[in-house]
Motif scaffolding. Sequence first.
Motif, mmCIF file in Angstrom:
data_model
loop_
_atom_site.group_PDB
_atom_site.id
_atom_site.type_symbol
_atom_site.label_atom_id
_atom_site.label_comp_id
_atom_site.label_asym_id
_atom_site.label_seq_id
_atom_site.Cartn_x
_atom_site.Cartn_y
_atom_site.Cartn_z
ATOM 1 N N LYS A 105 -8.567 0.573 1.816
ATOM 2 C CA LYS A 105 -8.646 -0.877 1.694
ATOM 3 C C LYS A 105 -10.025 -1.261 1.150
ATOM 4 C CE LYS A 105 -5.454 -1.863 5.503
ATOM 5 N NZ LYS A 105 -5.263 -2.576 6.800
ATOM 6 N N ASP B 86 -11.365 -11.346 0.578
ATOM 7 C CA ASP B 86 -10.736 -10.283 1.353
ATOM 8 C C ASP B 86 -10.204 -10.834 2.672
ATOM 9 O OD1 ASP B 86 -9.881 -7.843 2.199
ATOM 10 O OD2 ASP B 86 -11.871 -7.034 2.625
ATOM 11 N N MET C 214 0.827 -1.205 0.000
ATOM 12 C CA MET C 214 0.000 0.000 0.000
ATOM 13 C C MET C 214 0.865 1.260 0.000
ATOM 14 S SD MET C 214 -3.195 -0.972 2.530
ATOM 15 C CE MET C 214 -4.011 0.595 2.162
#
Length: 323
Positions: free
Chosen positions: A83, A129, A75
């Motif tokens: 996110k 996820d 990230m």
Amino acid sequence: MRTKVLMGLMLVPSILFAMTGCGSEEDPETSVKSAEADSTDVAAVEEKEEAAEEMESQEEVEEAVDPGEMFSRFMAEKNIQLKARDIQFDMQNNLDQQFAIMGNASLDTYYNYGFSNLEQSHFAVSIEDEGAGYADRWVLYFDRVKFSNLYETLKKGDTYLAAAATIPKAQYEDGQDELALGVEFELMGGESAAPNEAGSVVQAAEEYKTQKGLNLVAQDVLYDMKNHLDKEFLISGTASLDTYYNYGFNALEKTHFAVGVWDESTGGKWTVYFDREEFADLFETLKQTEEYVTITGIIPSSLYEDGQGELAKGLDISIGTGY
């Protein structure tokens, strides 16, 4: 004076000889025990050093492959602040914004809403996820040309990865699922799932494929269906009679019987339709028992419908691992 000097010189070797014990015999047993003790001490020290080095090495490896740290680094490198879960519950306010997601990824066949027309140009990747469970599964669409290396990797099995994605405003539709365009990815380590292959079965499929001059297998077609219509491909696996007729194949029941095949290359179930007259013997065989089969299949463009899944016509078949 000279005599004293000589005597002194003569006495020195005697004294040294006595001090060093060179004239005495050493106990062999004592010598062996001493050597063994020294050897044991050295071995113990070396063992402790090796254990310490191994522990240090293991800690370094664990630290190097820590998924959380790797995701944070991903990230940071991509300059992403959001996110997947930030987007999931506030989609309309985050359209065209890049977000990151990490989890187990596999090829998918789901195209819907504003992304339903992407099958020819993009392949679908399902990502669970991390920490959110199956309910928070996202489907990302990656460009087939730009991300061909990812496509080939995922064809070999599930892979753990991090990805950057975005939901373009031009493709967003109210009420859509967790769907987005994939723009970047990074493999997070771990081994891809190995296909279930048994020697004789794989050999039979490969020999059949060569014999029939087939260049495609079911997996090639499943995840790129629109680009492989009217092309023959291999389907192989355990087969049994089925009753599923749907999409463009819905009207075939009177002329064709359905065979469900658990294909080896995809791990999914294909339904293949065979002409009742031409393959009457196959129908009778499968009425009695399941069989391992290798099939030449085809998806006619005249029967294909968007979103149909694993449906095809059967052109040829071999039963068992030999023919």
